[in-house]
Design an enzyme around this catalytic site. Structure first.
Site, short mmCIF file in Angstrom:
data_model
loop_
_atom_site.label_atom_id
_atom_site.label_comp_id
_atom_site.label_asym_id
_atom_site.label_seq_id
_atom_site.Cartn_x
_atom_site.Cartn_y
_atom_site.Cartn_z
CB SER A 131 12.46 6.72 6.92
OG SER A 131 12.00 5.97 5.84
CG ASN A 144 4.32 10.77 9.96
OD1 ASN A 144 4.51 9.92 10.81
ND2 ASN A 144 4.50 10.53 8.67
CG ASP A 193 5.46 2.24 5.86
OD1 ASP A 193 4.56 3.10 5.87
OD2 ASP A 193 6.30 2.14 4.94
NE ARG A 244 11.47 5.03 2.20
CZ ARG A 244 10.76 4.58 1.18
NH1 ARG A 244 11.34 3.87 0.21
NH2 ARG A 244 9.47 4.81 1.09
NE ARG A 303 1.75 10.38 6.61
CZ ARG A 303 1.66 9.07 6.66
NH1 ARG A 303 0.58 8.48 7.14
NH2 ARG A 303 2.67 8.33 6.24
NE ARG A 349 9.44 1.65 5.79
CZ ARG A 349 9.79 2.92 5.69
NH1 ARG A 349 11.02 3.29 5.95
NH2 ARG A 349 8.93 3.84 5.30
C1 FPP Z 1 2.64 4.60 8.80
O1 FPP Z 1 1.75 4.05 7.86
C2 FPP Z 1 1.96 4.98 10.02
C3 FPP Z 1 1.93 6.21 10.59
C4 FPP Z 1 2.58 7.39 10.02
C5 FPP Z 1 1.20 6.50 11.82
C6 FPP Z 1 1.24 5.41 12.83
C7 FPP Z 1 0.26 5.76 13.85
C8 FPP Z 1 -0.48 4.88 14.50
C9 FPP Z 1 -0.39 3.43 14.30
C10 FPP Z 1 -1.46 5.43 15.42
C11 FPP Z 1 -1.57 4.71 16.65
C12 FPP Z 1 -0.34 4.66 17.42
C13 FPP Z 1 -0.36 4.81 18.73
C14 FPP Z 1 0.90 4.68 19.47
C15 FPP Z 1 -1.60 5.15 19.45
P1 FPP Z 1 1.37 4.95 6.62
O2 FPP Z 1 0.25 5.80 7.05
O3 FPP Z 1 2.58 5.66 6.14
O4 FPP Z 1 0.88 3.90 5.60
P2 FPP Z 1 1.20 3.85 4.04
O5 FPP Z 1 2.64 3.47 3.91
O6 FPP Z 1 0.27 2.77 3.56
O7 FPP Z 1 0.88 5.20 3.48
#
Ligand code: FPP
Length: 239
Positions: free
Chosen positions: A196, A69, A20, A194, A72, A188
């Site tokens: 989730s 996701n 995250d 949390r 998004r 996390r």
């Molecule tokens: C959460 O951070 C991250 C994700 C929903 C996507 C994770 C995906 C990758 C790291 C891509 C690469 C992975 C692989 C296995 C190639 P967020 O986007 O929710 O961040 P935020 O909490 O700041 O909004």
């Protein structure tokens, strides 16, 4: 890859990570949101996998994409799918050379068919590797996993022809995580406290760790800090 000598009982056998804070990290740097995901894919995951192996961790799981996701921004979803595609080739080959087994949990059927196929091929290619098992949760949701497991159970003629009850261990065999032990430690990143729905069935006795650093800032040293925190916990498993 040679395994380090410092394996101890205090090292979790299975660490699972809710990745995250990627977008927050990117925004703080004044970068487009995808740069956070890209940094994780290109610079963060492999050093963590190698370090976990050196420390004696046997299973490392990363939540890469949740069932939620998909809601998004379409460009971000496309970008993440592109990252998965790009990563499979180079990262996959390197992982295989290092004796790393790749697995996935989650419902791959919603992915673009070619992407699902290459993920399955990588899973097959590495299926005999034993150094460390790295699992990517892709289109994963804890409730979704349980619902799909119940569907498999209901469709299983072996289960339907028996008249004895079902044990927890037997039910676990219908889950995506069949063969993977429950996580000892769930981390996390990003400061939210949390789960989730992550590994909803499997998290029963997991120790939880919520560092404030974001996933793009997750270094091997920080993995050591997480392992040290785990070692300081007293696990009683309800006893
Ligand atoms: C959460 O951070 C991250 C994700 C929903 C996507 C994770 C995906 C990758 C790291 C891509 C690469 C992975 C692989 C296995 C190639 P967020 O986007 O929710 O961040 P935020 O909490 O700041 O909004």
């Amino acid at each position: 890859m040679t395994q380090g000598l410092n394996r101890q009982e205090t090292v979790p056998a299975h660490i699972a990570v809710i990745m995250d804070g990627n977008r927050r990290w990117a925004r703080r740097q004044g970068l487009p949101v995808l740069s956070g995901h890209r940094k994780v894919a290109a610079e963060v995951l492999e050093p963590l996998v190698e370090h976990a192996f050196r420390r004696g961790v046997k299973y490392l799981t990363f939540w890469a994409f949740s069932t939620e996701n998909w809601n998004r921004d379409a460009a971000e979803v496309r970008g993440i799918m592109r990252l998965f595609r790009d990563m499979i080739g180079r990262f996959g080959t390197r992982m295989h050379r290092k004796g790393i087994r790749i697995r996935t949990i989650g419902d791959l059927s919603r992915l673009e068919p070619a992407l699902g196929k290459s993920i399955r091929e990588l899973v097959d290619l590495t299926s005999g590797n034993t150094n460390i098992t790295v699992t990517f949760a892709v289109n994963y949701g804890g409730r979704d996993e349980i619902v799909r497991a119940v569907g498999r159970l209901a469709a299983d003629p072996e289960f339907n022809s028996r008249n004895s009850g079902l044990t927890e261990d037997e039910f676990g065999k219908y889950m995506d995580t069949d063969g993977i032990p429950d996580p000892d430690l769930i981390i996390r990143t990003g400061g939210e406290q949390r789960l989730s729905g992550f590994l909803l069935w499997q998290c029963r006795y997991s120790e939880l760790y919520f560092p404030s650093f974001t996933m793009p800032e997750f270094t091997p040293e920080r993995l050591d800090e997480a392992i040290a925190e785990y070692a300081s916990r007293q696990r009683r498993f309800g006893k």
